[in-house]
Design an enzyme around this catalytic site. Sequence first.
Site, short mmCIF file in Angstrom:
data_model
loop_
_atom_site.label_atom_id
_atom_site.label_comp_id
_atom_site.label_asym_id
_atom_site.label_seq_id
_atom_site.Cartn_x
_atom_site.Cartn_y
_atom_site.Cartn_z
N SER A 95 -10.15 -69.04 -88.30
CA SER A 95 -10.19 -70.41 -87.79
C SER A 95 -10.84 -71.35 -88.81
O SER A 95 -10.41 -71.41 -89.95
CB SER A 95 -10.92 -70.41 -86.43
OG SER A 95 -10.78 -71.64 -85.77
N ASP A 217 -0.62 -69.82 -79.97
CA ASP A 217 -2.03 -70.17 -80.17
C ASP A 217 -2.20 -71.63 -79.77
O ASP A 217 -1.62 -72.52 -80.39
CB ASP A 217 -2.40 -69.96 -81.65
CG ASP A 217 -3.84 -70.30 -81.99
OD1 ASP A 217 -4.51 -70.97 -81.17
OD2 ASP A 217 -4.31 -69.91 -83.07
N HIS A 246 -6.11 -67.62 -79.93
CA HIS A 246 -6.72 -68.09 -81.18
C HIS A 246 -7.67 -67.06 -81.79
O HIS A 246 -8.07 -67.19 -82.95
CB HIS A 246 -7.47 -69.40 -80.90
CG HIS A 246 -7.91 -70.13 -82.12
ND1 HIS A 246 -7.04 -70.58 -83.09
CD2 HIS A 246 -9.16 -70.48 -82.55
CE1 HIS A 246 -7.72 -71.19 -84.06
NE2 HIS A 246 -9.01 -71.14 -83.76
#
Length: 270
Positions: A95, A217, A246
């Site tokens: 991320s 996602d 995610h």
Amino acid sequence: MGIVEEAHNVKILGSGEQTVVLAHGFGTDQSVWKHLVPHLVDDYKVVIFDNMGAGTTNPDYFDFERYSTLEGYAYDVIAILEEFQVGSCIYVGHSVSAMIGVIASIARPDLFTKLVTVSASPRYLNDMDYYGGFEQEDLDQLYEAMRSNYKAWCSGFAPLVIGGDMDSVAIQEFSRTLFNMRPDIALSVLQMIFQSDLRHLLPHVSVPCHIIQSMKDLAVPVVVSEYLHQNLGGGSIVEVMSTEGHLPQLSSPDVVIPVLLRHIHHDIAI
């Protein structure tokens, strides 16, 4: 113990020739890699740490000005690599930490053999010719919900981000690490992430990049991975997994761990 080691709860595991650095995303800490680490320690030296602001770090060390941009985090990564005399590493960033790795690799390409990104996005907001997945209005509502009742917001945000079964262990785990963050720090960090735009930096990346993401996602549409692939300056490869959510390394480790290991072990074929 040095201040960098203490502040970031740095742990060095394994004893291989090559070093793998595992960097977690927003709302988690180094425990998000618990399914991956056991598969690496026999072959690699593994560095795990907590980003400043994570619930496992001392909130007194959180400098709101330093961490108002991703550069502050990138310099933390460089400081950790220097502190532990890591010559060059395979950097696995989840991320926001994927983009932190991008910035760090531009500043110090000598420290990175390659980047492996999981659920990465250079910009979350939609733009004229760019689909990031969010409108400003959506984000403003999200920030307001965080301000008004952080615990309630965590309870709603975790299932959305993880996806899948509401009672899953992954949702419970993400809820726990999310709720461990101090609310004002969580809001500051999330606003900084969602409002950032790093698209202009992508052509400056020279190290190879392995881009991995879930088919579904909420935070990162699949087209974003293709955008990264088209715009990164170095060689890159994309793999879209049949996973949802995610944080697939937490919610679907059986699928994700073999994929991650393959990208860590093997370089992009030129």
